[in-house]
Design a protein around this motif. Structure first.
Motif, PDB file in Angstrom:
ATOM      1  N   GLN A 116       0.934  -1.479   0.099  1.00 32.27           N
ATOM      2  CA  GLN A 116       0.042  -0.114   0.028  1.00 32.27           C
ATOM      3  C   GLN A 116       0.864   1.148   0.056  1.00 32.27           C
ATOM      4  O   GLN A 116       0.437   2.119  -0.615  1.00 32.27           O
ATOM      5  CB  GLN A 116      -0.968  -0.086   1.115  1.00 32.27           C
ATOM      6  N   MET A 117       2.063   1.079   0.743  1.00 29.08           N
ATOM      7  CA  MET A 117       2.773   2.312   0.800  1.00 29.08           C
ATOM      8  C   MET A 117       3.446   2.371  -0.688  1.00 29.08           C
ATOM      9  O   MET A 117       3.561   3.596  -1.029  1.00 29.08           O
ATOM     10  CB  MET A 117       4.005   2.205   1.931  1.00 29.08           C
ATOM     11  N   ALA A 118       3.818   1.571  -1.373  1.00 24.18           N
ATOM     12  CA  ALA A 118       4.414   1.653  -2.475  1.00 24.18           C
ATOM     13  C   ALA A 118       3.558   2.435  -3.616  1.00 24.18           C
ATOM     14  O   ALA A 118       3.909   2.709  -4.493  1.00 24.18           O
ATOM     15  CB  ALA A 118       4.907   0.161  -3.147  1.00 24.18           C
ATOM     16  N   ALA A 119       2.057   2.007  -3.345  1.00 20.45           N
ATOM     17  CA  ALA A 119       1.291   2.456  -4.184  1.00 20.45           C
ATOM     18  C   ALA A 119       0.792   4.118  -3.582  1.00 20.45           C
ATOM     19  O   ALA A 119      -0.020   4.531  -4.446  1.00 20.45           O
ATOM     20  CB  ALA A 119       0.148   1.508  -4.109  1.00 20.45           C
ATOM     21  N   ASP A 120       1.266   4.558  -2.706  1.00 14.44           N
ATOM     22  CA  ASP A 120       0.847   5.871  -2.119  1.00 14.44           C
ATOM     23  C   ASP A 120       1.238   6.983  -3.189  1.00 14.44           C
ATOM     24  O   ASP A 120       2.540   7.177  -3.388  1.00 14.44           O
ATOM     25  CB  ASP A 120       1.603   6.074  -0.823  1.00 14.44           C
ATOM     26  N   ASP A 164       8.188   1.339   6.932  1.00 14.27           N
ATOM     27  CA  ASP A 164       7.949   1.143   5.514  1.00 14.27           C
ATOM     28  C   ASP A 164       8.487   2.042   4.307  1.00 14.27           C
ATOM     29  O   ASP A 164       8.669   1.549   3.342  1.00 14.27           O
ATOM     30  CB  ASP A 164       6.311   1.139   5.548  1.00 14.27           C
ATOM     31  N   VAL A 165       8.272   3.259   4.717  1.00  9.04           N
ATOM     32  CA  VAL A 165       8.795   4.316   3.643  1.00  9.04           C
ATOM     33  C   VAL A 165       9.984   4.159   3.190  1.00  9.04           C
ATOM     34  O   VAL A 165      10.377   4.050   1.867  1.00  9.04           O
ATOM     35  CB  VAL A 165       8.549   5.811   3.970  1.00  9.04           C
ATOM     36  N   ALA A 166      10.885   3.776   4.090  1.00 10.36           N
ATOM     37  CA  ALA A 166      12.607   3.669   3.839  1.00 10.36           C
ATOM     38  C   ALA A 166      12.518   2.292   3.070  1.00 10.36           C
ATOM     39  O   ALA A 166      13.346   2.086   2.033  1.00 10.36           O
ATOM     40  CB  ALA A 166      13.309   3.480   5.140  1.00 10.36           C
ATOM     41  N   PRO A 225      21.928 -22.675   6.193  1.00  8.52           N
ATOM     42  CA  PRO A 225      21.216 -22.404   6.976  1.00  8.52           C
ATOM     43  C   PRO A 225      22.262 -20.999   7.821  1.00  8.52           C
ATOM     44  O   PRO A 225      23.353 -21.623   7.957  1.00  8.52           O
ATOM     45  CB  PRO A 225      20.665 -23.166   8.117  1.00  8.52           C
ATOM     46  N   PHE A 226      21.832 -19.861   8.379  1.00  8.14           N
ATOM     47  CA  PHE A 226      22.430 -18.994   9.116  1.00  8.14           C
ATOM     48  C   PHE A 226      21.674 -18.200  10.082  1.00  8.14           C
ATOM     49  O   PHE A 226      20.301 -18.207  10.155  1.00  8.14           O
ATOM     50  CB  PHE A 226      23.093 -18.205   8.063  1.00  8.14           C
ATOM     51  N   VAL A 227      22.295 -17.335  10.969  1.00  6.51           N
ATOM     52  CA  VAL A 227      21.876 -16.537  11.771  1.00  6.51           C
ATOM     53  C   VAL A 227      21.914 -15.003  11.253  1.00  6.51           C
ATOM     54  O   VAL A 227      22.970 -14.482  11.104  1.00  6.51           O
ATOM     55  CB  VAL A 227      22.539 -16.601  12.997  1.00  6.51           C
ATOM     56  N   LEU A 228      20.696 -14.612  10.882  1.00  3.86           N
ATOM     57  CA  LEU A 228      20.820 -13.313  10.369  1.00  3.86           C
ATOM     58  C   LEU A 228      21.004 -12.078  11.384  1.00  3.86           C
ATOM     59  O   LEU A 228      20.486 -12.078  12.491  1.00  3.86           O
ATOM     60  CB  LEU A 228      19.287 -12.882   9.710  1.00  3.86           C
ATOM     61  N   VAL A 229      21.810 -11.132  11.060  1.00  6.07           N
ATOM     62  CA  VAL A 229      22.279 -10.131  11.920  1.00  6.07           C
ATOM     63  C   VAL A 229      21.794  -8.696  11.350  1.00  6.07           C
ATOM     64  O   VAL A 229      22.292  -8.680  10.014  1.00  6.07           O
ATOM     65  CB  VAL A 229      23.479 -10.144  12.247  1.00  6.07           C
ATOM     66  N   ALA A 230      21.040  -7.869  11.788  1.00  7.19           N
ATOM     67  CA  ALA A 230      20.717  -6.573  10.993  1.00  7.19           C
ATOM     68  C   ALA A 230      20.354  -5.480  11.967  1.00  7.19           C
ATOM     69  O   ALA A 230      20.129  -5.864  13.373  1.00  7.19           O
ATOM     70  CB  ALA A 230      19.441  -6.920  10.253  1.00  7.19           C
ATOM     71  N   GLU A 231      20.525  -4.396  11.536  1.00  6.85           N
ATOM     72  CA  GLU A 231      19.923  -3.253  12.230  1.00  6.85           C
ATOM     73  C   GLU A 231      18.658  -3.381  12.792  1.00  6.85           C
ATOM     74  O   GLU A 231      18.187  -3.234  13.648  1.00  6.85           O
ATOM     75  CB  GLU A 231      20.520  -1.905  11.608  1.00  6.85           C
ATOM     76  N   ASP A 232      17.926  -3.614  11.623  1.00  8.58           N
ATOM     77  CA  ASP A 232      16.580  -4.008  11.884  1.00  8.58           C
ATOM     78  C   ASP A 232      15.970  -4.700  10.633  1.00  8.58           C
ATOM     79  O   ASP A 232      16.545  -4.704   9.705  1.00  8.58           O
ATOM     80  CB  ASP A 232      15.542  -2.522  12.063  1.00  8.58           C
ATOM     81  N   LEU A 233      14.641  -5.338  10.840  1.00  6.23           N
ATOM     82  CA  LEU A 233      14.126  -5.851   9.612  1.00  6.23           C
ATOM     83  C   LEU A 233      13.093  -5.226   9.046  1.00  6.23           C
ATOM     84  O   LEU A 233      12.040  -4.704   9.993  1.00  6.23           O
ATOM     85  CB  LEU A 233      13.629  -7.122  10.126  1.00  6.23           C
ATOM     86  N   ALA A 234      12.930  -4.957   7.882  1.00  5.71           N
ATOM     87  CA  ALA A 234      11.659  -4.249   7.424  1.00  5.71           C
ATOM     88  C   ALA A 234      10.592  -5.216   7.486  1.00  5.71           C
ATOM     89  O   ALA A 234      10.717  -6.408   7.157  1.00  5.71           O
ATOM     90  CB  ALA A 234      11.874  -3.745   5.809  1.00  5.71           C
ATOM     91  N   PRO A 235       9.473  -4.724   7.460  1.00  6.05           N
ATOM     92  CA  PRO A 235       8.266  -5.314   7.450  1.00  6.05           C
ATOM     93  C   PRO A 235       8.170  -6.594   6.466  1.00  6.05           C
ATOM     94  O   PRO A 235       7.782  -7.891   6.780  1.00  6.05           O
ATOM     95  CB  PRO A 235       7.181  -4.537   7.690  1.00  6.05           C
ATOM     96  N   ALA A 236       8.449  -6.075   5.207  1.00  4.46           N
ATOM     97  CA  ALA A 236       8.544  -6.953   3.947  1.00  4.46           C
ATOM     98  C   ALA A 236       9.699  -8.099   4.271  1.00  4.46           C
ATOM     99  O   ALA A 236       9.274  -9.284   3.821  1.00  4.46           O
ATOM    100  CB  ALA A 236       8.720  -6.347   2.844  1.00  4.46           C
ATOM    101  N   ASP A 237      10.743  -7.461   4.848  1.00  5.94           N
ATOM    102  CA  ASP A 237      11.838  -8.769   4.934  1.00  5.94           C
ATOM    103  C   ASP A 237      11.215  -9.642   6.049  1.00  5.94           C
ATOM    104  O   ASP A 237      11.482 -10.860   5.768  1.00  5.94           O
ATOM    105  CB  ASP A 237      13.013  -7.915   5.448  1.00  5.94           C
TER     106      ASP A 237
END
Length: 565
Positions: A84-88, A134-136, A160-172
């Motif tokens: 929905q954000m992509a369609a904004d 979501d915007v980012a 298989p692996f352990v994912l490390v991130a600053e944060d995960l986008a909802p889509a990810d």
């Protein structure tokens, strides 16, 4: 492999999804690099460049929608929201204006347009501020299409692996594959964020809110042991620790549909579901029924109110999975993080405190009438026992109005959600009308502690272990007891085996959770007597802090260590 002479290094964060697993670290690739400020040359066709922006946005939207069609429950909702954000049109039209007026290259125009939109949402606060993530995410995806760059997202590795991130986008988060990502660690986030909730639904150990100083110490290829219960990360674990993790991973526990304490005090262990597929999965997992059917999940991608016929079909698919069993149906919980175009106002400054959930009947009562009509028809066509409840009930007048209305449609068992502190404090009056209640601990905790559940800086407040929250749950149960009304819990707290014992001791009759949590909660409850649960409840309620409560209760439950919980 761990080296025999290595000294393990232990780091910590907020454990949000239980489990003990080990694997190599794979760091999330950095997001799309900010495009430089570049101008189109004089010969550029501005209309064509504007069309490229619109086409890229549509490409991103369609890709997210295709992924959403294959996802389930929370994952589908997260992907649909991002689509929905992509369609904004605000994002694309502002970028197109920058192309025409300033002759910015499309990728830079999209970047600046997203920055403007994010700043506006941030200034609104509440749910709207939460949409900046979501915007980012959408910005990066559109820029990737425009620059023919790899789409940002989760690494693709053979092992298989352990994912490390600053944060995960909802889509990810919605696209996490448990076969590849065995656990994840983020420097941001809180215990009731959507990322944490989805991790629990996937049964994936997860630690959030570690802070950047912790994730900076984790490098690609490092072998780490992730304890999603304790919130600890061990770098270069010993062979004994790795062996223990493998043993726990290979242990299979099942739930046989007989929730009770060791001395036979029944505790209904139910499932949270959002659609028919989720209901079938819950039934196969042994759930004794459904404690929360989130009906809005069926309609989040609908621009208009679904017809009664369409609703009957959606509801019937869930009810058919539980013939002869209880299915607790929550009427539309629209608003805040679940906007519905046909029912809610996205321009409210603070939707979490606005016209959401049952309050939408103040301006559009017909939507609730149509939903109750559809539920009554669906119940008549199946063998399930429908219990219907309204979210965000705040007063005894609202409890009476909703239950009276539900009964006029032939829905005999009508109740309410307890998510607002006033509902718990006034429970004795509420239960003069409501046949039952279910406590949504996520929202209750957020409102009691005045802490945004998505802010990692306030994560220590966003837990149902807070004694203030537990005291309100206790008061709700005490208000129900004289009326003989059952109280359940359907928030994330129900999936915590240690906290489940406390809740039962406070007087909670049913616990509803992701179906993956059923075996663990059942195993721990069957290790204690009801009197033990009452004693643990006294310990928790009498504690000064959430950490004190959690530590003291867990110390009384040695089975948690045995089960790796």
């Amino acid at each position: 492999m761990a080296t025999p002479d290595a000294t393990p290094t232990s780091l910590s964060g907020i454990g949000v999804s239980p489990g003990l697993v080990a694997g190599p670290v794979a760091r999330m690739a950095p997001g799309i690099t900010e495009p430089p400020i570049e101008l189109l040359d004089a010969s550029s066709d501005l209309d064509k460049e504007c069309e490229r922006v619109a086409a890229a946005a549509q490409t991103v939207k369609k890709g997210l929608e295709l992924s959403a069609a294959e996802a389930k429950g929370e994952g589908r909702v997260l992907l649909e929201t991002t689509a929905q954000m992509a369609a904004d049109p605000t994002l694309t039209s502002t970028a197109q204006a920058m192309i025409r007026e300033r002759r910015l290259v499309p990728e830079r125009a999209v970047w600046e347009s997203a920055g403007t939109l994010a700043s506006m949402l941030e200034s609104l606060g509440g749910y709207m501020a939460e949409r900046t993530r979501d915007v980012a995410d959408v910005r990066d995806r559109i820029v990737a299409v425009l620059t023919d760059s790899p789409m940002p997202g989760i690494p693709r590795l053979p092992e298989p692996f352990v994912l490390v991130a600053e944060d995960l986008a909802p889509a990810d988060t919605a696209l996490l594959d448990p076969e590849k990502v065995v656990a994840f660690i983020t420097s941001e986030g809180g215990p009731t964020s959507h990322t944490a909730i989805l991790a629990r639904a996937l049964g994936m150990p997860a630690i959030v809110g570690t802070g950047q100083e912790v994730t900076d110490q984790l490098s690609d290829g490092d072998i780490v042991l992730v304890d999603g219960t304790k919130g600890t990360i061990t770098i270069d674990p010993s062979e004994d620790q790795l062996r223990r993790a493998r043993e726990l991973a290979n242990r299979v526990r099942v739930f046989n549909g007989d929730g009770a304490t060791k001395d036979g005090h029944e505790v209904q262990l139910l499932a949270n579901v959002g659609d028919a597929a989720g209901a079938r999965t819950a039934a196969e997992a042994g759930a004794m029924g459904v404690g929360l059917f989130r009906t809005e999940f069926c309609f989040l991608d609908q621009p208009d109110e679904p017809t009664v016929e369409a609703q009957v079909k959606a509801y019937r698919g869930v009810l058919e999975a539980f013939p002869g069993k209880k299915v607790v149906v929550r009427t539309l919980d629209a608003g805040a993080d679940k906007p519905l175009p046909f029912l809610t106002d996205a321009t409210e400054a603070n939707p979490a405190l606005g016209v959401r959930a049952y309050r939408t009947t103040r301006r559009d009562p017909d939507v609730l009438d149509h939903q109750l009509e559809a539920l009554a028809q669906a119940e008549a066509q199946t063998e399930a026992k429908v219990w219907v409840m309204a979210p965000m009930i705040s007063t005894a007048e609202e409890a009476k109005a909703f239950t009276d209305k539900a009964r006029t449609y032939g829905l005999q068992t009508a109740g309410m959600m307890i998510e607002v502190p006033s509902a718990a404090l006034m429970a004795d009056k509420m239960f003069e009308h409501a046949d039952f209640a279910s406590i949504g601990t996520n929202d209750l905790t957020q409102y009691v502690m005045a802490a945004d559940r998505l802010l990692s800086s306030l994560a220590d407040l966003s837990t149902a272990w807070q004694p203030a929250v537990l005291r309100l749950i206790q008061q709700a149960c005490q208000g129900a007891a004289p009326h003989g009304r059952p109280v359940g819990v359907c928030g994330e707290a129900a999936a915590d085996p240690a906290l489940a014992c406390v809740l039962v001791g406070l007087g909670v009759a049913s616990l509803s959770m992701t179906s993956r949590a059923l075996p663990d909660v059942d195993a721990v409850l069957k290790s204690v007597d009801f009197a033990d649960c009452q004693r643990l409840a006294e310990i928790a309620v009498g504690s000064a802090t959430a950490d004190d409560a959690r530590t003291a209760v867990r110390a009384e439950l040695p089975i948690l260590e045995e089960l790796g919980l």
